[in-house]
Design an enzyme around this catalytic site. Structure first.
Site, PDB file in Angstrom:
ATOM      1  N   LYS A 153       0.766  -1.141  -0.012  1.00 25.18           N
ATOM      2  CA  LYS A 153      -0.025  -0.099   0.043  1.00 25.18           C
ATOM      3  C   LYS A 153       0.987   1.107   0.025  1.00 25.18           C
ATOM      4  CE  LYS A 153      -4.641   0.862   1.222  1.00 25.18           C
ATOM      5  NZ  LYS A 153      -5.667   0.664   2.258  1.00 25.18           N
ATOM      6  N   LYS A 190     -11.756 -10.472  -6.443  1.00 23.35           N
ATOM      7  CA  LYS A 190     -12.567  -8.975  -6.219  1.00 23.35           C
ATOM      8  C   LYS A 190     -12.013  -8.111  -6.889  1.00 23.35           C
ATOM      9  CE  LYS A 190     -13.301  -9.238  -2.020  1.00 23.35           C
ATOM     10  NZ  LYS A 190     -12.607 -10.481  -1.434  1.00 23.35           N
ATOM     11  N   LYS A 216      -6.061 -14.328 -12.543  1.00 26.53           N
ATOM     12  CA  LYS A 216      -6.379 -14.578 -11.192  1.00 26.53           C
ATOM     13  C   LYS A 216      -7.865 -14.058 -11.103  1.00 26.53           C
ATOM     14  CE  LYS A 216      -5.507 -15.304  -6.415  1.00 26.53           C
ATOM     15  NZ  LYS A 216      -4.817 -14.538  -5.515  1.00 26.53           N
TER      16      LYS A 216
HETATM   17  P1  ADP Z   1      -9.851 -11.436  -3.317  1.00 30.80           P
HETATM   18  O1  ADP Z   1      -8.560 -11.768  -4.246  1.00 30.80           O
HETATM   19  O2  ADP Z   1     -11.079 -11.728  -4.162  1.00 30.80           O
HETATM   20  O3  ADP Z   1     -10.006 -10.273  -2.736  1.00 30.80           O
HETATM   21  P2  ADP Z   1      -9.177 -12.798  -0.918  1.00 30.80           P
HETATM   22  O4  ADP Z   1      -7.881 -12.372  -0.800  1.00 30.80           O
HETATM   23  O5  ADP Z   1     -10.228 -12.355   0.050  1.00 30.80           O
HETATM   24  O6  ADP Z   1      -9.617 -12.869  -2.433  1.00 30.80           O
HETATM   25  O7  ADP Z   1      -8.923 -14.554  -0.794  1.00 30.80           O
HETATM   26  C1  ADP Z   1      -9.571 -15.188   0.278  1.00 30.80           C
HETATM   27  C2  ADP Z   1      -8.892 -16.525   0.292  1.00 30.80           C
HETATM   28  O8  ADP Z   1      -9.208 -17.039  -1.080  1.00 30.80           O
HETATM   29  C3  ADP Z   1      -7.048 -16.488   0.253  1.00 30.80           C
HETATM   30  O9  ADP Z   1      -7.030 -17.630   0.990  1.00 30.80           O
HETATM   31  C4  ADP Z   1      -6.956 -16.999  -1.360  1.00 30.80           C
HETATM   32  O10 ADP Z   1      -5.742 -17.741  -1.367  1.00 30.80           O
HETATM   33  C5  ADP Z   1      -8.120 -17.568  -1.781  1.00 30.80           C
HETATM   34  N1  ADP Z   1      -8.179 -17.236  -3.158  1.00 30.80           N
HETATM   35  C6  ADP Z   1      -8.629 -15.914  -3.520  1.00 30.80           C
HETATM   36  N2  ADP Z   1      -8.898 -15.988  -5.136  1.00 30.80           N
HETATM   37  C7  ADP Z   1      -8.273 -17.204  -5.460  1.00 30.80           C
HETATM   38  C8  ADP Z   1      -7.967 -17.769  -6.799  1.00 30.80           C
HETATM   39  N3  ADP Z   1      -8.425 -17.017  -7.906  1.00 30.80           N
HETATM   40  N4  ADP Z   1      -7.404 -19.102  -6.835  1.00 30.80           N
HETATM   41  C9  ADP Z   1      -7.379 -19.854  -5.778  1.00 30.80           C
HETATM   42  N5  ADP Z   1      -7.478 -19.197  -4.372  1.00 30.80           N
HETATM   43  C10 ADP Z   1      -7.809 -17.956  -4.299  1.00 30.80           C
END
Ligand code: ADP
Ligand code: TRP
Length: 340
Positions: free
Chosen positions: A123, A205, A202
């Site tokens: 950040k 969100k 990947k």
């Molecule tokens: P985002 O990237 O949507 O904000 P988060 O960071 O909240 O998702 O992810 C929460 C959990 O889900 C983490 O443990 C992360 O490793 C897993 N995760 C998120 N997106 C993926 C993905 N595209 N493939 C595999 N695991 C994921």
């Protein structure tokens, strides 16, 4: 007179713990990359899973939305198979002992350690304003883990650094005050399931390329139809292993259907429209039972409230023991070695 040194009661069994931030509705990436594996691990030993609402406060500033995300996360997790009879499911802020423990840990946390942690560092590198909550986030996470004497912390590879910080802080505290904390180990979740989003990057969100697990079926269909595909002629044979549509299909179709689909790719002469329809059907079938369970749970708010109350009571009982040990060890209780 010798002062009794509190000791950590290292659990003989594996004690699995992990937290999930309620910062939005769960998508396929969250499910295949994390949630599915947490659910599998509830059979491996004691399991504690919590909805990390205190962590989410650093990003979700709308109180109504935060309440919704927490409620939805609980419904989603139980609908997807987290069994409250096996695993303790609770909301992080229902256990205030954790925030007190955070303070004790902050007093042994070097600034430099937190400056190296990536959430804050990234950040700052982008020139974005960071609050002290984000800066100290790894310490709250350490308290989350230590409060329950967790031995095993399943996390994505992005969180391994934070589990290391937790081990560091626990080690320092133990060194200063005696064996209070159980040192946990990270268990890195399989990165093989790096689920691609609708644009092939990947799924996340932050990239606005997600398909949510419990999204309306018609919306799921629309999103699937918009998944990017390559522009080579339809007749060309294609390698399924490099295609993100196939990667998604494989996660949800049976092994036989996956093998047949791979064959279709290698033969060529297919339209991506057909594949998308097959993906939609596979996804609907894969999550059908969970959708049914979720609808039932959503219609009966008392059940989920009961699960979370019960989880909080069990979690607090455990956290109080650890906090008592920590307070006594560092001199916060009036009697040496006393537990309150
Ligand atoms: P985002 O990237 O949507 O904000 P988060 O960071 O909240 O998702 O992810 C929460 C959990 O889900 C983490 O443990 C992360 O490793 C897993 N995760 C998120 N997106 C993926 C993905 N595209 N493939 C595999 N695991 C994921
Ligand atoms: N920081 C984790 C994440 O963003 C969530 C989390 C909070 C967590 N506390 C934890 C994970 C304790 C494991 C253990 O994904």
């Amino acid at each position: 007179m010798t002062t009794p040194v509190p000791t950590s009661q290292e659990p003989a069994r594996l004690r699995v713990l992990s937290g999930i931030q309620p910062t939005g509705r769960f998508h396929w990436g969250n499910y295949f990359g994390a949630i599915r594996q947490y659910i599998d691990l509830q059979h491996a030993g004691d399991a504690y899973y919590f909805i990390a609402d205190l962590h989410a406060l650093t990003t979700v500033r709308d109180p109504q939305l935060l309440r919704e995300y927490v409620h939805d996360a609980a419904l989603d997790l139980v609908a997807l198979g987290l069994d409250p009879a096996r695993a303790t499911l609770f909301v992080q802020s229902d256990v205030p002992e954790v925030t007190e423990l955070t303070w004790l840990l902050l007093t042994v946390t070097p600034m430099g350690l937190l400056e190296r942690c990536h959430a804050y560092k990234e950040k700052k590198a982008k020139g974005l304003p960071a609050d002290a909550g984000l800066f100290t986030y790894p310490v709250l996470m350490a308290a989350d883990i230590l409060a329950y004497d967790a031995t095993t912390v399943p996390v994505g590879d992005d969180q391994v650094q934070h589990v290391e910080v937790c081990r560091d802080l626990a080690g320092t505290f133990n060194h200063l005050y005696g064996e209070v904390f159980t040192l946990p180990k990270a268990r890195v979740l399989e990165t093989a399931a790096r689920v691609p989003g609708t644009d092939g990057q990947k799924m996340s969100k932050s990239y606005d390329n997600t398909i949510q697990v419990f999204e309306e079926p018609s919306k799921v269909k629309k999103k699937i139809m918009r998944i990017t595909t390559d522009s080579r002629p339809m007749e060309d044979p294609k390698d399924p292993e490099t295609d993100h549509l196939f990667e998604l299909y494989r996660l949800m179709a049976s092994p036989e259907d996956t093998a047949a689909m791979a064959e279709t790719y290698r033969r060529g002469g297919f339209g991506y429209g057909e594949i998308k329809k097959a993906l939609h059907a596979a996804a609907e079938q894969f999550f059908a039972d969970a959708r049914g369970r979720r609808a039932e749970l959503a219609a009966d708010p008392a059940t989920i409230a009961g699960i979370l109350d019960d989880g909080a009571a069990r979690a607090r009982e455990q956290a109080q023991k650890v906090l008592d040990r920590a307070r006594a060890a560092c001199g916060l209780s009036r009697r040496p070695g006393a537990s309150s």
